[in-house]
Design a protein around this motif. Structure first.
Motif: not given
Length: 202
Positions: A132-135, A139-140, A147-150, A165-167
Motif C-alpha cells: 500500500v502507499h503507506e508502505e 512516496p509523494g 514505472g515509478s521507482e520507489v 522497487a518498480t511500480i
C-alpha cells in the motif's frame, strides 16, 4: 631360544596394540554419531524457528503480519467488515486460492503491484501483490504512475524491506488484511488482499 621368546613377545605386543587401536575406533563411532545427530537436531530446531517466523516452506510470509502501517485510513463502509468470513480468490501463494479467511481490517488507500530484487540475494520478484502507499518511503502524492521507482518500507517477505522497487500498476479498491490458514499454517493480519480477490463465504 632367547630370540624365539623375544619374537613371541614382540608379536604379542603388536597384537595388543592393534586391538587397542580397534577398540579406540569402535568407541569413537557412537560419539561421532551422537555429535552429528545433535548438530542435525540443532539445525532442525533453527529451521523450525525460522519457519514459524517467516512461514512454512513455500510461504515466505510471516505468520503474524503485524499492525497496519502508520497513516493508513480505515475504510468507513467496507463491503466486508472486520470479522466477516470470506473466501479468497487470490493466488498470491500456494494454497491461497479458495481458502476461507476472516477479515482483520479494511482500508482506503492506493495499492500497488511491485517488482524488485530482494536484498538477501533471492531471485527477482515480479508482480508482487500487494503493497500500500503507506508502505513506501517518502512516496509523494498517490497514486504513483506505472514505472515509478520507489523504496519499500514493508516486510511481507524476506529481503523486501528497504529495497528499490518498480511500480507495475495500482488499484484504488478497498484493501483488506485477513486471517487465514494455508497448508496447515495459520497467518494473522496477512497483507494484502483487494476487494476483487474476495468472495462471500457460502
Amino acid at each position: 631360544m632367547k630370540r624365539t621368546i623375544a619374537l613371541a613377545a614382540l608379536a604379542l605386543t603388536s597384537s595388543l596394540a592393534l586391538a587397542a587401536c580397534t577398540d579406540d575406533t569402535a568407541s569413537d563411532a557412537p560419539e561421532t554419531t551422537t555429535t552429528t545427530t545433535s548438530e542435525t537436531a540443532t539445525q532442525s530446531s533453527e529451521e523450525t524457528g525460522m519457519n514459524d517466523q517467516m512461514g512454512a516452506e513455500g510461504h515466505d510470509h510471516p505468520a503474524d503480519g503485524g499492525q497496519p502501517p502508520a497513516g493508513i485510513a480505515a475504510e468507513e463502509n467496507p463491503t466486508y467488515p472486520v470479522d466477516t468470513e470470506v473466501v479468497l480468490t487470490a493466488d498470491h501463494m500456494p494454497g491461497m486460492e479458495g481458502a476461507e479467511a476472516t477479515i482483520a481490517g479494511a482500508f482506503d488507500t492506493t495499492t500497488y503491484s511491485v517488482s524488485y530484487t530482494p536484498t538477501d540475494g533471492g531471485d527477482p520478484v515480479t508482480d508482487h501483490r500487494w503493497v500500500v502507499h503507506e508502505e513506501l518511503v517518502d512516496p509523494g502524492q498517490a497514486p504513483l504512475p506505472e514505472g515509478s521507482e520507489v523504496v519499500l518500507d514493508a516486510e511481507h517477505m524476506s529481503g523486501m524491506k528497504g529495497v528499490e522497487a518498480t511500480i507495475d500498476y495500482s488499484t484504488d479498491e478497498t484493501v483488506y488484511m485477513v486471517d487465514l490458514t494455508v497448508d496447515g499454517m495459520t497467518m494473522t493480519n496477512h497483507k494484502w488482499v483487494t476487494e476483487s480477490e474476495i468472495a462471500p463465504a457460502e
